[in-house]
Design an enzyme around this catalytic site. Structure first.
Site, PDB file in Angstrom:
ATOM      1  N   GLU A 301       0.807  -1.207   0.000  1.00 23.95           N
ATOM      2  CA  GLU A 301       0.000   0.000   0.000  1.00 23.95           C
ATOM      3  C   GLU A 301       0.847   1.266   0.000  1.00 23.95           C
ATOM      4  O   GLU A 301       0.496   2.276  -0.592  1.00 23.95           O
ATOM      5  CB  GLU A 301      -0.929   0.043   1.232  1.00 23.95           C
ATOM      6  CG  GLU A 301      -1.991  -1.020   1.275  1.00 23.95           C
ATOM      7  CD  GLU A 301      -1.467  -2.281   1.936  1.00 23.95           C
ATOM      8  OE1 GLU A 301      -0.256  -2.351   2.173  1.00 23.95           O
ATOM      9  OE2 GLU A 301      -2.281  -3.174   2.210  1.00 23.95           O
ATOM     10  N   ASP A 343      21.645  18.795 -29.196  1.00 23.19           N
ATOM     11  CA  ASP A 343      21.947  19.889 -30.100  1.00 23.19           C
ATOM     12  C   ASP A 343      23.440  20.192 -29.978  1.00 23.19           C
ATOM     13  O   ASP A 343      24.093  19.775 -29.012  1.00 23.19           O
ATOM     14  CB  ASP A 343      21.098  21.103 -29.703  1.00 23.19           C
ATOM     15  CG  ASP A 343      21.270  22.262 -30.653  1.00 23.19           C
ATOM     16  OD1 ASP A 343      21.533  22.017 -31.839  1.00 23.19           O
ATOM     17  OD2 ASP A 343      21.143  23.416 -30.207  1.00 23.19           O
ATOM     18  N   ASP A 662      18.619  23.977 -26.689  1.00 23.55           N
ATOM     19  CA  ASP A 662      18.453  25.300 -26.111  1.00 23.55           C
ATOM     20  C   ASP A 662      17.616  26.224 -26.979  1.00 23.55           C
ATOM     21  O   ASP A 662      17.114  27.222 -26.506  1.00 23.55           O
ATOM     22  CB  ASP A 662      19.819  25.954 -25.848  1.00 23.55           C
ATOM     23  CG  ASP A 662      20.647  26.100 -27.118  1.00 23.55           C
ATOM     24  OD1 ASP A 662      20.237  25.560 -28.170  1.00 23.55           O
ATOM     25  OD2 ASP A 662      21.706  26.739 -27.055  1.00 23.55           O
ATOM     26  N   ASP A 666      14.348  23.270 -31.001  1.00 22.70           N
ATOM     27  CA  ASP A 666      14.495  21.997 -30.285  1.00 22.70           C
ATOM     28  C   ASP A 666      13.235  21.614 -29.514  1.00 22.70           C
ATOM     29  O   ASP A 666      13.085  20.462 -29.108  1.00 22.70           O
ATOM     30  CB  ASP A 666      15.654  22.082 -29.278  1.00 22.70           C
ATOM     31  CG  ASP A 666      16.985  22.378 -29.945  1.00 22.70           C
ATOM     32  OD1 ASP A 666      17.228  21.809 -31.021  1.00 22.70           O
ATOM     33  OD2 ASP A 666      17.759  23.188 -29.401  1.00 22.70           O
ATOM     34  N   THR A 771       5.351  -1.220  10.394  1.00 25.29           N
ATOM     35  CA  THR A 771       6.753  -1.629  10.505  1.00 25.29           C
ATOM     36  C   THR A 771       7.443  -1.712   9.146  1.00 25.29           C
ATOM     37  O   THR A 771       8.667  -1.552   9.062  1.00 25.29           O
ATOM     38  CB  THR A 771       6.863  -2.985  11.222  1.00 25.29           C
ATOM     39  OG1 THR A 771       6.095  -3.958  10.490  1.00 25.29           O
ATOM     40  CG2 THR A 771       6.333  -2.894  12.630  1.00 25.29           C
TER      41      THR A 771
END
Length: 968
Positions: A301, A343, A662, A666, A771
Site C-alpha cells: 500500500e 543539439d 536550447d 528543439d 513496521t
C-alpha cells in the site's frame, strides 16, 4: 492579393512578392489597409496552449493502476467492516485512503506547473517593429504586423514576422534559436532558384530572430501561427507527451499485482473454508476479513506514496547538482536513457566564436582558450610562441583584425561579454592572447571606413597612428580579399605575392575550411595619401567611400580559423556515457562539415565519420529513417520537423531517448522525447517549458551525473519493491501454510477458535502499514551499493520485477513463513517440535514478532540483489533509524497493555525474544548463501568472457558505422 502560404516568397523576386501582397515597397501599406488586413488575418501572435482543468489533473493522479487497486481495497475493507457490524472506525480503510490522498497531493505539488511552451513562444515574439506605412516609418507592436507590411530592420531589432528581403546592407541575423546555426547568417535579397532548408534561405528573415548587424527592408509574408515560429508552436501543441518508462513500469506492476491479489484472496479463502470446515456466519466473516487482510498484505500500500517521496527526494538531490526536474516520474527516466540526442550550438559547444588558428607566411599559430574570456596560450608546433617573424605576423593579423572591427568586448562581474558580430569579437579576444597585438592596436584611431556588404564580402577602415601615419586595413572572405592583394608580409619584410605564394595561401585557406573552420583574411597598406589631411579634418566614417579609401595593392597578412569550440568538460562526459552503454547522437541545424568536425573532436564519431544532412532525410520514409538512425550519429542542417522524426524513429527502435537543446527549434523534439533536457542559461523559455528537466549550469557533464542519479533512484525503487514484496510474500505464505498445515503444526489442538489463523487481520495490517513503511522509505534514499554506471541501461521492456527478483521473492517468502511457523510450533505443546508449554496466543505473538523481525533482516538483504548485506552496511543511517523505530514499535505492541488488546498480543519473556530474533535471522543467512552462489557464477562467466582467446565487444569505442549513409 495572394494570401500567405499560397506561394514560396523565397523563390520569387521581391517585386513579384510585393505584387502578390498588394504593397508598394517604397511607401508601405496605408493605415486603413493595415487595419483591414489585421481584421482579416488576426493579430500577429501565437495561439496560447490549452490549460488542463484542475479536476482532470486530480483524476490523472488517481488513474494509476496501483491507486485503483488500493481504492478497490478500501471498498472491500469498508464492506467487510459493515458486514462485521460497523463497530468503531474502519481503520484499515482509512489508513489506505490517507496514503492515496498523500500520494495525490505529492504528485499535484510537483506537477502543478501547467504547460506553457506555446505561451513562452508568444512572449518571445512580442516586441516592437519599425514599419513603413503611408510612406513614413512608424513603430508598432509586433502583434499589429500584417502580411504586406514593409519592415525596416536595424542592428539590435527583433524580427517581428516572417518576411522577404527587398534590400540589405551588410545584414546579418542571429538564427541560432530557430535553426541551430552558430553564426549570424548573412542575408542577401537575391532570389533563390529552388526551395532550400530553413537555415539556407538567405533572402528571408523569420519571426523571433534578431538582427546582429547591418540594415535592411523586408515585406512581411506570414504572421502569427503561419510563421516558422508558429509551425513550431503547432508541432508543440500536437506532439503527444509519452509516458515515462517509470510510469509504464508502475502501470504494469499495478496490473500484475491486481491479478495476484485477487488470486491470493480467492485461494486462501477457499482453502480456509474447506480445510477448517467453516459453516457459520461468524466464520465466513472471519474468512472474509482474512481475505481482505491478505489482499492488503499482498499489495504494498505504501508503494505509491513511498515512490513519490523517493522521487521528490531525488528531485532535490538533482537540483543540488544543477539538474532541475519538473516532473516527478521523469527523475528516473534519464537513468533508463539508452540514447542522448543533443543539439550542438550552446550545448556541446560554447556558442562563442573563437579564433583557434592563425596562418601566415611563416607558419601556423594555435591559440588556446575557449569563448570570450581572453585567456589562452599562443603556441606553434606544440611550443610556446617565441619572438621572431611568426610572432610579428600573428600580432599584425590580430591587431589589424581587431581594428577593422565594429564589435566590443567588456567584462561585467567577472563575465566577458560582447556586443556586435561574434566573428568580429573573436579578433578582440584573440588579440589579447598574443602579447603586443592589442597594445599596438590601441595606438591607432579610426578615421574612415568602407563598410561590409554582402556583395563585396569585405570591409576596410582607415586608421591614423598616434605618430601621424595613416594605414588602410581590410578584412573579409579570403578568396575575395586575395584578389585585392599584390604583396605578402613575411616577418618585417614585404615581398611580391607571386602565383606560387598565392597558390600556397589558397591551399592553406582550403585546409582550414576542410577542418570546418570559418575563415577570415586580413590585409593592409600604408596610406600616405590620407596622412596629409590635417589632424583637425579627419575622414568621416559616414562620408568615406571607395574613392577616399582605396582597397587595392594590399599587403596580405594572413588568415584566421574561427570555430564555435566544444565545451572542455563535454568530451570526458561523452566518454563516461559511452562506457555506461549510452549512445550520444548530435542533431544540429549547423553545417554538416562543422557538425562532423565537432563530433569527431568529442568522440561521438570516428575520424572517418560524417554528418547526414537534413536534405537526405526529406527523401526517407519512416522505415528508411529507422534504418539510418541505427548507425548514423550526426545529423546536420536539420529542421525542427527532422529532429522530431529522428526522436520518434529512435523510440520506434525500442530506445529510451533523452533530448537536449536550447533553441526554439528543439522544443517539439524535447517534448516528444522520453525526457527533454533544456539548457538553463542559454536556453529559451520555450525550450525550458517544453522540457522535463533543465540544466541550471548548461553543462553536458551534468547530464551524466543525472544519469547516475536516475539509475540510483531506479535501483532504490527496486530495493524497496524487493523489500516490500519479500515481506508481503512472507505474510501471505505464513497465513496460507499455517491454515493448510494447522493440524501438523499443533495449532488446531491449542486453539478453541472457530477458524484457527496464525496471524490476525489487525496484525497483518500492522506489519504492512507500520513496521514495513519506515525501512522501505529509508531504502529509497539508500547510497549506491553496486556501481550503477558499470552496466548498460535497462531495456525498454526490462521489468522492475524480473525473473531473478521473483525467485528471490518466492525463496525469501518461504524462508520467512517457515521460520515464523516453526517459531510458533516450538512454543506449543504439540506439533512438529514437541516440548512447548505456551498458549496459542503467546505462540501467535512470538510468530508475529518473528515475522516482523524477519522483515527487518530482509531490509538489509534487499539493498542489493547480488552484493552481501554486510557491504557498506552502515552507509544508510536512515535505514538503521527506521529499523530501530520498527523494533521499538514491535516491543510496544507486544508489551503495552492497550496495544495488546488492540492487536491480540501477549507479553513475551527474554527466551521468547531470543528465539524470535534467532529464527528471524535465518532469512539473512539463507539469502547470503544464495548471493554467494550468484557471485560465483558471475565470476566464472566473466572469466570465460575475458580469458585468453576470448572475444567480445570493446566498450567505449567511437561509433562510425555510417559509411553506407554517405551522400552520393
Amino acid at each position: 492579393m495572394a494570401t500567405p502560404r499560397d506561394f514560396d516568397p523565397a523563390c520569387e523576386d521581391p517585386a513579384e512578392v510585393a505584387g502578390r501582397l498588394g504593397v508598394d515597397p517604397d511607401t508601405g501599406l496605408d493605415a486603413s489597409e493595415a487595419e483591414a488586413r489585421l481584421q482579416a488575418h488576426g493579430a500577429n501572435e501565437l495561439r496560447p496552449a490549452s490549460r488542463v482543468p484542475f479536476w482532470r489533473r486530480v483524476v490523472a493522479q488517481l488513474a494509476d493502476p496501483l491507486i485503483v487497486l488500493l481504492l478497490a481495497a478500501v471498498v472491500v475493507s469498508v464492506v467487510a467492516w459493515l458486514v462485521e457490524g460497523a463497530h468503531g472506525w474502519p481503520i484499515d480503510a482509512l489508513v489506505i485512503l490517507a496514503i492515496i490522498v498523500l500520494n495525490a497531493v505529492l504528485g499535484l505539488v510537483q506537477e502543478s506547473r501547467a504547460e506553457k511552451a506555446v505561451a513562452a513562444l508568444a512572449v518571445m515574439t512580442r516586441a516592437h517593429s519599425t514599419v513603413l506605412r503611408d510612406g513614413e516609418l512608424r513603430t508598432v507592436t509586433s502583434d499589429e504586423l500584417v502580411p504586406g507590411d514593409v519592415l525596416a530592420l536595424a542592428e539590435g531589432d527583433r524580427v517581428g514576422a516572417d518576411a522577404r528581403l527587398v534590400r540589405a546592407n551588410a545584414l546579418r541575423v542571429a538564427e541560432a534559436s530557430l535553426t541551430g546555426e552558430s553564426l549570424p547568417v548573412e542575408k542577401d535579397p537575391a532570389t533563390l532558384d529552388r526551395r532550400v532548408p530553413l537555415g539556407d534561405r538567405h533572402d528571408m528573415v523569420f519571426a523571433g530572430t534578431a538582427v546582429s548587424r547591418g540594415t535592411g527592408r523586408a515585406i512581411v509574408t506570414e504572421t502569427g501561427m503561419a510563421t516558422e515560429m508558429g509551425a513550431i508552436a503547432t508541432m508543440l501543441d500536437e506532439t503527444v507527451e509519452e509516458p515515462t518508462p517509470l510510469q509504464v513500469e508502475v502501470a504494469h506492476l499495478g496490473r500484475m499485482l491486481g491479478r495476484i491479489v485477487v488470486a491470493i484472496a480467492i485461494v486462501v479463502m477457499l482453502t480456509v473454508t474447506i480445510v477448517q470446515g467453516v459453516d457459520t456466519p461468524s466464520g465466513f466473516v472471519t474468512v472474509l476479513l482474512l481475505g481482505v487482510s491478505l489482499a492488503v498484505a499482498a499489495v504494498p500500500e505504501g508503494l505509491p506514496a513511498i515512490m513519490s517521496l523517493v522521487l521528490a527526494l531525488g528531485v532535490q538531490r538533482m537540483a543540488r547538482r544543477n539538474a532541475v526536474v519538473k516532473k516527478l516520474s521523469s527523475v528516473e527516466t534519464l537513468g533508463s536513457a539508452s540514447v542522448i540526442c543533443t543539439d550542438k550550438t550552446g550545448t556541446l559547444t560554447t556558442n562563442q566564436m573563437t579564433i583557434q588558428r592563425i596562418v601566415t607566411a611563416s607558419g601556423v599559430v594555435d591559440l588556446g582558450g575557449v569563448g570570450y574570456a581572453p585567456v589562452g596560450a599562443a603556441t606553434s608546433k606544440g611550443r610556446e610562441l617565441g619572438d621572431g617573424p611568426l610572432r610579428a605576423e600573428a600580432q599584425l593579423v590580430l591587431g589589424a583584425g581587431s581594428l577593422v572591427n565594429d564589435a566590443q568586448l567588456a567584462e561585467h562581474d567577472g563575465v566577458w561579454e560582447i556586443e556586435g558580430d561574434p566573428t568580429e569579437a573573436a579578433f578582440l579576444v584573440a588579440a589579447r592572447k598574443v602579447e603586443g597585438a592589442a597594445e599596438e592596436a590601441a595606438r591607432y584611431g579610426r578615421v574612415g571606413e568602407v563598410p561590409f556588404s554582402s556583395e563585396r564580402k569585405m570591409m576596410s577602415t582607415a586608421h591614423r597612428h598616434e605618430g601621424g601615419d595613416v594605414v588602410v586595413l581590410s578584412k573579409g572572405a579570403p578568396d575575395v580579399l586575395l584578389q585585392h592583394c599584390t604583396r605578402l608580409q613575411v616577418g618585417d619584410r614585404i615581398v611580391p605575392l607571386d602565383p606560387v605564394r598565392r597558390a600556397h595561401a589558397l591551399a592553406e585557406i582550403e585546409a582550414l575550411s576542410e577542418e570546418a573552420f570559418r575563415t577570415l583574411a586580413v590585409a593592409y597598406r600604408p596610406a600616405p595619401e590620407l596622412a596629409g589631411r590635417p589632424p583637425g579634418d579627419p575622414l568621416q566614417a559616414d562620408a568615406a567611400g571607395p574613392d577616399e579609401i582605396a582597397e587595392e595593392d594590399l599587403v596580405y597578412a594572413g588568415v584566421v580559423g574561427i570555430i564555435d569550440p566544444p565545451r572542455p568538460e563535454v568530451r570526458p562526459a561523452i566518454a563516461e556515457a559511452r562506457a555506461a552503454g549510452i549512445r550520444v547522437v548530435m542533431i544540429t541545424g549547423d553545417h554538416p562539415a562543422t557538425a562532423a568536425r565537432i563530433a569527431r573532436d568529442l568522440g561521438i564519431i570516428g575520424e572517418d565519420g560524417i554528418a547526414l544532412p537534413g536534405a537526405r532525410l526529406d527523401g526517407m520514409d519512416d522505415r528508411q529513417l529507422r534504418d539510418a538512425v541505427r548507425t548514423v550519429s550526426v545529423f546536420a542542417r536539420v529542421a525542427p520537423e527532422h529532429k522530431l522524426r529522428i526522436v520518434d524513429a529512435l523510440q520506434a527502435e525500442g530506445l529510451v531517448v533523452a533530448m537536449t537543446g536550447d533553441g526554439v527549434n528543439d522544443a517539439p523534439a524535447l517534448k516528444s522525447a522520453d525526457i527533454g533536457i533544456a539548457m538553463g542559461i542559454t536556453g529559451t523559455e520555450v525550450t525550458k517549458e517544453a522540457a522535463k528537466m533543465v540544466l541550471a549550469d548548461d553543462d553536458f557533464a551534468t547530464i551524466v551525473h543525472a544519469v547516475r542519479e536516475g539509475r540510483v533512484i531506479f535501483d532504490n525503487i527496486r530495493k524497496f519493491l524487493r523489500y516490500l514484496l519479500y515481506s508481503n510474500m512472507g505474510e501471505v505464505l505464513t497465513v496460507f501454510l499455517g491454515v493448510v498445515f494447522a493440524g501438523a503444526l499443533g495449532f488446531a489442538g491449542a486453539s478453541d477458535e472457530a477458524v484457527v489463523l496464525p496471524l490476525l487481520a489487525t496484525q497483518i495490517l500492522w506489519i504492512n502499514l507500520v513496521t514495513d513503511s519506515g525501512p522501505a522509505l529509508a531504502m529509497g534514499v539508500d547510497p549506491e551499493v553496486d556501481d550503477v554506471m558499470a552496466r548498460p541501461p535497462r531495456g525498454l521492456h526490462d521489468r522492475a520485477i524480473d525473473l531473478g527478483m521473483w525467485i528471490g521473492i518466492a525463496t525469501t517468502g518461504i524462508v520467512i513463513a517457515v521460520a515464523t511457523l516453526l517459531t510458533m510450533d516450538a512454543f506449543l505443546p504439540e506439533g512438529l517440535i514437541p516440548g512447548g508449554t505456551d498458549t496459542f496466543e503467546t505462540a501467535r505473538t512470538a510468530g508475529f514478532t518473528t515475522l516482523v523481525f524477519a522483515g527487518l533482516f530482509t531490509a538489509f538483504n534487499a539493498r542489493s540483489a547480488t552484493s552481501s548485506a554486510f557491504r557498506s552496511v552502515f552507509a544508510n543511517r536512515w535505514l538503521w533509524g527506521a529499523v530501530a523505530l520498527a523494533v521499538a514499535l514491535q516491543v510496544a505492541v507486544v508489551s503495552w497493555a492497550p496495544l495488546q488488546v488492540a492487536f491480540g498480543t501477549t507479553s513475551l519473556d527474554a527466551a521468547h525474544w531470543a528465539v524470535c530474533v534467532a529464527m528471524a535471522s535465518s532469512v539473512l543467512w539463507v539469502e547470503e548463501l544464495r548471493k554467494l552462489g550468484i557471485r560465483a557464477v558471475a565470476r566464472r562467466r566473466a572469466a570465460r568472457t575475458t580469458g585468453p582467446g576470448a572475444t567480445g565487444p570493446s566498450v567505449g569505442a567511437p561509433a562510425s558505422g555510417i559509411a553506407d549513409t554517405r551522400p552520393r
